[in-house]
Design an enzyme around this catalytic site. Structure first.
Site, PDB file in Angstrom:
ATOM      1  N   LYS A   1       0.828  -1.202   0.000  1.00 32.51           N
ATOM      2  CA  LYS A   1       0.000   0.000   0.000  1.00 32.51           C
ATOM      3  C   LYS A   1       0.873   1.267   0.000  1.00 32.51           C
ATOM      4  CE  LYS A   1      -3.603  -2.503   2.522  1.00 32.51           C
ATOM      5  NZ  LYS A   1      -4.563  -2.450   3.660  1.00 32.51           N
TER       6      LYS A   1
ATOM      7  N   TYR B   1     -12.240  -2.938  -3.163  1.00 33.19           N
ATOM      8  CA  TYR B   1     -12.782  -3.130  -1.812  1.00 33.19           C
ATOM      9  C   TYR B   1     -14.309  -3.226  -1.833  1.00 33.19           C
ATOM     10  CZ  TYR B   1      -8.295  -2.286   0.564  1.00 33.19           C
ATOM     11  OH  TYR B   1      -7.011  -2.381   1.051  1.00 33.19           O
TER      12      TYR B   1
ATOM     13  N   PHE C   1     -15.150   2.341   8.199  1.00 30.28           N
ATOM     14  CA  PHE C   1     -13.730   2.613   7.946  1.00 30.28           C
ATOM     15  C   PHE C   1     -13.425   2.821   6.471  1.00 30.28           C
ATOM     16  CE2 PHE C   1     -13.809  -2.157   8.055  1.00 30.28           C
ATOM     17  CZ  PHE C   1     -13.301  -2.428   6.793  1.00 30.28           C
TER      18      PHE C   1
ATOM     19  N   THR D   1      -4.916  -7.929  10.716  1.00 34.86           N
ATOM     20  CA  THR D   1      -5.139  -6.591  10.164  1.00 34.86           C
ATOM     21  C   THR D   1      -4.492  -5.480  10.970  1.00 34.86           C
ATOM     22  OG1 THR D   1      -7.253  -7.334   9.256  1.00 34.86           O
ATOM     23  CG2 THR D   1      -6.948  -4.954   9.462  1.00 34.86           C
TER      24      THR D   1
ATOM     25  N   ARG E   1       3.186  -7.013   9.295  1.00 38.33           N
ATOM     26  CA  ARG E   1       2.489  -5.949  10.021  1.00 38.33           C
ATOM     27  C   ARG E   1       2.988  -5.853  11.462  1.00 38.33           C
ATOM     28  NH1 ARG E   1      -3.317  -7.852   7.573  1.00 38.33           N
ATOM     29  NH2 ARG E   1      -3.450  -6.419   5.796  1.00 38.33           N
TER      30      ARG E   1
ATOM     31  N   ASN F   1      -1.613  -0.479   7.223  1.00 39.13           N
ATOM     32  CA  ASN F   1      -1.041  -1.766   7.622  1.00 39.13           C
ATOM     33  C   ASN F   1      -0.210  -2.395   6.499  1.00 39.13           C
ATOM     34  OD1 ASN F   1      -3.103  -2.504   5.928  1.00 39.13           O
ATOM     35  ND2 ASN F   1      -4.213  -3.746   7.420  1.00 39.13           N
TER      36      ASN F   1
ATOM     37  N   HIS G   1      -1.966  -5.590   1.565  1.00 42.07           N
ATOM     38  CA  HIS G   1      -3.225  -6.310   1.375  1.00 42.07           C
ATOM     39  C   HIS G   1      -2.901  -7.643   0.739  1.00 42.07           C
ATOM     40  CE1 HIS G   1      -7.245  -7.373  -0.042  1.00 42.07           C
ATOM     41  NE2 HIS G   1      -6.632  -7.745  -1.152  1.00 42.07           N
TER      42      HIS G   1
END
Ligand code: CMP
Length: 135
Positions: free
Chosen positions: A10, A50, A58, A92, A103, A113, A116
């Site tokens: 990310k 998503y 969120f 997560t 993570r 985090n 994905h």
């Protein structure tokens, strides 16, 4: 059984210069990188990726975050790649993820985090088709 899974490093991973270290963990495990691209996505592409989270509280800040800069999209292949990659990245919330996971070692957030990864073979098929339609 050999599987393929969709991994996103990310925008926080790119900004923090962690791409090499994170990819190195997948390679060190024995997994193969079979597609890889640096890409900046827009809001519509975030919504498609998503889709199951669009109604979650969120999601709006997650949408802002995931479109905030370049990310690295990767297809990772190997024995049981879907669960193996999920184990390597950890739960997560980076604050609760065990040390030794990606993570757990590098994130203090449940949004930023770093990584994905597809949560099932069915999700992997859908996400790989979305990100790498020619794959
Ligand atoms: P990811 O594995 O990409 O799947 C959904 C993402 O939503 C997750 O990683 C986090 O980045 C984000 N996320 C999940 N739960 C929360 C939460 N409670 N608060 C903020 N972000 C979240």
């Amino acid at each position: 059984m050999t599987q393929r899974t969709l991994v996103l490093l990310k925008p926080d991973a790119v900004r923090r210069g962690l791409v090499g270290q994170i990819l190195g963990r997948f390679e060190a495990k024995g997994l193969s990188l079979v597609e890889l691209e640096l890409r900046t996505i827009n809001g519509e592409q975030a919504d498609a990726h998503y889709a199951e989270h669009l109604d979650r509280d969120f999601y709006p800040p997650l949408r802002t975050f995931i479109t905030s800069g370049p990310l690295v999209a990767v297809v990772v292949e190997g024995e049981e790649a879907v669960p193996v990659v999920r184990t390597l990245i950890g739960p997560t919330d980076g604050r609760q993820a065990p040390a030794g996971t990606i993570r757990g070692d590098y994130s203090l957030s449940n949004r930023e985090n770093l990584v994905h990864a597809s949560d099932s073979p069915e999700s992997a098929d859908r996400e790989i088709a979305l990100w790498f339609p020619a794959a």
